[in-house]
Design a protein around this motif. Structure first.
Motif, PDB file in Angstrom:
ATOM      1  N   PHE A  76       0.831  -1.197   0.000  1.00 59.47           N
ATOM      2  CA  PHE A  76       0.000   0.000   0.000  1.00 59.47           C
ATOM      3  C   PHE A  76       0.874   1.258   0.000  1.00 59.47           C
ATOM      4  CE2 PHE A  76      -3.083  -2.956   1.753  1.00 59.47           C
ATOM      5  CZ  PHE A  76      -4.322  -2.457   1.377  1.00 59.47           C
ATOM      6  N   ASP A  77       0.638   2.155  -0.965  1.00 57.28           N
ATOM      7  CA  ASP A  77       1.101   3.511  -0.742  1.00 57.28           C
ATOM      8  C   ASP A  77       0.319   4.044   0.454  1.00 57.28           C
ATOM      9  OD1 ASP A  77       2.325   6.036  -1.166  1.00 57.28           O
ATOM     10  OD2 ASP A  77       0.584   6.690  -2.314  1.00 57.28           O
ATOM     11  N   PHE A  78       0.894   5.001   1.162  1.00 62.12           N
ATOM     12  CA  PHE A  78       0.290   5.463   2.413  1.00 62.12           C
ATOM     13  C   PHE A  78      -0.671   6.631   2.198  1.00 62.12           C
ATOM     14  CE2 PHE A  78       1.061   8.358   6.206  1.00 62.12           C
ATOM     15  CZ  PHE A  78       0.144   7.717   7.030  1.00 62.12           C
ATOM     16  N   ASP A  79      -0.143   7.742   1.708  1.00 58.63           N
ATOM     17  CA  ASP A  79      -0.933   8.963   1.548  1.00 58.63           C
ATOM     18  C   ASP A  79      -1.805   8.830   0.307  1.00 58.63           C
ATOM     19  OD1 ASP A  79      -1.957  11.499   1.618  1.00 58.63           O
ATOM     20  OD2 ASP A  79      -0.081  12.525   1.129  1.00 58.63           O
ATOM     21  N   GLY A  80      -3.087   8.582   0.518  1.00 54.79           N
ATOM     22  CA  GLY A  80      -4.034   8.371  -0.572  1.00 54.79           C
ATOM     23  C   GLY A  80      -4.762   7.059  -0.390  1.00 54.79           C
ATOM     24  N   CYS A 107      -4.853   6.867   3.780  1.00 53.02           N
ATOM     25  CA  CYS A 107      -5.394   8.078   4.407  1.00 53.02           C
ATOM     26  C   CYS A 107      -5.036   9.273   3.543  1.00 53.02           C
ATOM     27  CB  CYS A 107      -4.814   8.274   5.813  1.00 53.02           C
ATOM     28  SG  CYS A 107      -3.051   8.711   5.824  1.00 53.02           S
ATOM     29  N   GLN A 108      -5.633  10.423   3.869  1.00 54.88           N
ATOM     30  CA  GLN A 108      -5.183  11.687   3.301  1.00 54.88           C
ATOM     31  C   GLN A 108      -4.338  12.363   4.379  1.00 54.88           C
ATOM     32  OE1 GLN A 108      -9.402  12.703   1.466  1.00 54.88           O
ATOM     33  NE2 GLN A 108      -7.864  14.188   0.802  1.00 54.88           N
ATOM     34  N   LEU A 109      -3.045  12.319   4.195  1.00 50.94           N
ATOM     35  CA  LEU A 109      -2.136  12.833   5.216  1.00 50.94           C
ATOM     36  C   LEU A 109      -2.234  14.345   5.339  1.00 50.94           C
ATOM     37  CD1 LEU A 109       0.105  12.119   7.248  1.00 50.94           C
ATOM     38  CD2 LEU A 109       1.759  12.372   5.382  1.00 50.94           C
ATOM     39  N   PHE A 110      -2.290  15.027   4.209  1.00 47.97           N
ATOM     40  CA  PHE A 110      -2.393  16.488   4.181  1.00 47.97           C
ATOM     41  C   PHE A 110      -3.596  16.887   3.340  1.00 47.97           C
ATOM     42  CE2 PHE A 110       2.296  16.038   4.784  1.00 47.97           C
ATOM     43  CZ  PHE A 110       2.450  16.820   5.915  1.00 47.97           C
ATOM     44  N   PRO A 111      -4.807  16.783   3.881  1.00 51.61           N
ATOM     45  CA  PRO A 111      -5.987  17.143   3.078  1.00 51.61           C
ATOM     46  C   PRO A 111      -5.906  18.596   2.612  1.00 51.61           C
ATOM     47  CG  PRO A 111      -6.622  16.078   5.135  1.00 51.61           C
ATOM     48  CD  PRO A 111      -5.169  16.388   5.250  1.00 51.61           C
ATOM     49  N   GLY A 112      -6.369  18.825   1.401  1.00 51.83           N
ATOM     50  CA  GLY A 112      -6.369  20.184   0.886  1.00 51.83           C
ATOM     51  C   GLY A 112      -4.962  20.743   0.760  1.00 51.83           C
ATOM     52  N   ASP A 113      -4.763  21.913   1.342  1.00 49.77           N
ATOM     53  CA  ASP A 113      -3.474  22.608   1.269  1.00 49.77           C
ATOM     54  C   ASP A 113      -2.679  22.491   2.567  1.00 49.77           C
ATOM     55  OD1 ASP A 113      -3.397  23.460  -1.303  1.00 49.77           O
ATOM     56  OD2 ASP A 113      -3.469  25.593  -0.870  1.00 49.77           O
ATOM     57  N   THR A 158      -3.945  13.942  12.563  1.00 48.40           N
ATOM     58  CA  THR A 158      -5.230  14.490  12.111  1.00 48.40           C
ATOM     59  C   THR A 158      -5.545  14.068  10.678  1.00 48.40           C
ATOM     60  OG1 THR A 158      -4.124  16.547  11.435  1.00 48.40           O
ATOM     61  CG2 THR A 158      -5.095  16.485  13.649  1.00 48.40           C
ATOM     62  N   ALA A 159      -4.835  13.081  10.155  1.00 50.77           N
ATOM     63  CA  ALA A 159      -5.070  12.628   8.781  1.00 50.77           C
ATOM     64  C   ALA A 159      -6.482  12.077   8.630  1.00 50.77           C
ATOM     65  CB  ALA A 159      -4.041  11.568   8.401  1.00 50.77           C
ATOM     66  N   TRP A 160      -7.032  12.245   7.429  1.00 48.43           N
ATOM     67  CA  TRP A 160      -8.366  11.736   7.140  1.00 48.43           C
ATOM     68  C   TRP A 160      -8.270  10.296   6.646  1.00 48.43           C
ATOM     69  CZ3 TRP A 160     -10.893  16.191   3.792  1.00 48.43           C
ATOM     70  CH2 TRP A 160     -10.968  17.345   4.578  1.00 48.43           C
ATOM     71  N   PRO A 161      -8.924   9.361   7.318  1.00 50.44           N
ATOM     72  CA  PRO A 161      -8.887   7.974   6.831  1.00 50.44           C
ATOM     73  C   PRO A 161      -9.531   7.858   5.451  1.00 50.44           C
ATOM     74  CG  PRO A 161      -9.695   8.089   9.099  1.00 50.44           C
ATOM     75  CD  PRO A 161      -9.675   9.496   8.581  1.00 50.44           C
ATOM     76  N   THR A 162      -8.940   7.082   4.586  1.00 51.96           N
ATOM     77  CA  THR A 162      -9.546   6.779   3.295  1.00 51.96           C
ATOM     78  C   THR A 162     -10.675   5.787   3.526  1.00 51.96           C
ATOM     79  OG1 THR A 162      -7.503   7.186   2.073  1.00 51.96           O
ATOM     80  CG2 THR A 162      -9.134   5.752   1.026  1.00 51.96           C
ATOM     81  N   ALA A 183       2.870   6.058  12.960  1.00 53.49           N
ATOM     82  CA  ALA A 183       2.049   6.832  13.892  1.00 53.49           C
ATOM     83  C   ALA A 183       0.572   6.726  13.536  1.00 53.49           C
ATOM     84  CB  ALA A 183       2.492   8.294  13.892  1.00 53.49           C
ATOM     85  N   TYR A 184       0.257   6.848  12.250  1.00 50.71           N
ATOM     86  CA  TYR A 184      -1.142   6.763  11.824  1.00 50.71           C
ATOM     87  C   TYR A 184      -1.698   5.357  12.067  1.00 50.71           C
ATOM     88  CZ  TYR A 184      -5.312   6.648   8.957  1.00 50.71           C
ATOM     89  OH  TYR A 184      -6.616   6.487   8.538  1.00 50.71           O
ATOM     90  N   LEU A 185      -0.971   4.342  11.635  1.00 49.31           N
ATOM     91  CA  LEU A 185      -1.457   2.970  11.775  1.00 49.31           C
ATOM     92  C   LEU A 185      -1.598   2.568  13.240  1.00 49.31           C
ATOM     93  CD1 LEU A 185       0.639   1.339   8.926  1.00 49.31           C
ATOM     94  CD2 LEU A 185      -1.816   1.842   8.877  1.00 49.31           C
TER      95      LEU A 185
END
Length: 270
Positions: free
Chosen positions: A26-30, A33-39, A108-112, A142-144
């Motif tokens: 798995f790639d992580f960001d995407g 999860c969304q590690l840095f949502p938006g900007d 604070t990442a958004w879970p996919t 940290a996220y997992l």
């Protein structure tokens, strides 16, 4: 209607790939999860640019890198410049800033949506899993850990001190395969960027593109991905259905994803 048929074929293709995989990368960001949502990555990138300026090396950044919201763009630029110019300690200092920013963002990442369920299903059929990311492995851990998913992953491989080895270089994928003790043909990678497509191809690993919007899906196809899904929902709904309830599917190999693939265990017990 044609788009619907294409989406169905992509889901079937993804299920076939997962059914035959001994390990999923798995790639992580995407994909997770969304590690840095938006900007939200922009302040980190700005901090890196400010440090680069303070070192007197601001001229190494192109006009595009001056405004790019991706901190990795600054890392790559400084590494590139360092091949021909002495920038003592700058790359290491920038890396520390990026790691700190990514670990903080993991809180604070958004879970996919559906990623946790897919990970759980793969774990139940004893598919080995790894993270292969351009982010710091500490951020992924940290996220997992926070989401109680870390136990499902045998390996977490991420960015090293050499930014040139980030994807599209296949280094992180090959490191994960070595740790898992599997060959490339045993693996499937799930990613959401053209760099992921290239890294998987260069490593000889089958690929499932995850594109949460039409633009990302188009980008993945343009990069060469032949199986692209827009969400995990259709994949998971089919996986939950008993084999007898699914009509119009005659390929028994697909059922291994739904029902547990005893024939696909390998690489040691979990």
């Amino acid at each position: 209607m044609a788009a619907d048929v294409g989406e169905v074929e992509d889901v079937r293709g993804a299920r076939r790939l997962l059914a035959g995989a001994r390990c999923v990368l798995f790639d992580f960001d995407g994909p997770i999860c969304q590690l840095f949502p938006g900007d939200r990555s922009r302040p980190v990138a700005d901090e890196l640019r400010a440090m680069t300026d303070a070192f007197g090396a601001g001229d190494v950044l192109t006009s595009e890198e001056r405004v790019d919201k991706d901190p990795h763009a600054v890392l790559r630029a400084v590494h590139r410049a360092g091949r021909n110019r002495s920038l003592p300690g700058l790359l290491e200092a920038l890396e520390e800033l990026v790691v700190a920013g990514e670990v903080e963002a993991a809180r604070t990442a958004w879970p996919t949506r559906g990623a946790d369920t897919l990970i759980d299903l793969l774990s139940k059929r004893r598919t080995r899993m790894a993270v292969v990311t351009n982010n710091s492995p500490l951020a992924a851990e940290a996220y997992l850990d926070d989401k109680c998913l870390r136990r499902h992953f045998d390996v977490i491989q991420g960015r090293t001190a050499d930014p040139s080895r980030m994807k599209p270089d296949p280094d992180v994928v090959l490191r994960a395969l070595r740790d898992l003790k599997f060959a490339s043909q045993d693996a499937v990678m799930i990613g959401d960027t053209g760099a992921d497509v290239d890294a998987a191809e260069r490593a000889g690993v089958a690929f499932i593109g995850y594109g949460r919007n039409a633009g990302r899906r188009e980008h993945l196809r343009a990069a060469g991905a032949t199986v692209v899904i827009g969400s995990y929902g259709p994949l998971l709904r089919q996986a939950r259905q008993p084999w007898e309830a699914r009509q119009g599917e005659a390929d028994e190999s697909e059922d291994t994803f739904a029902g547990g693939a005893a024939g696909h265990h390998g690489g040691g017990d979990r």
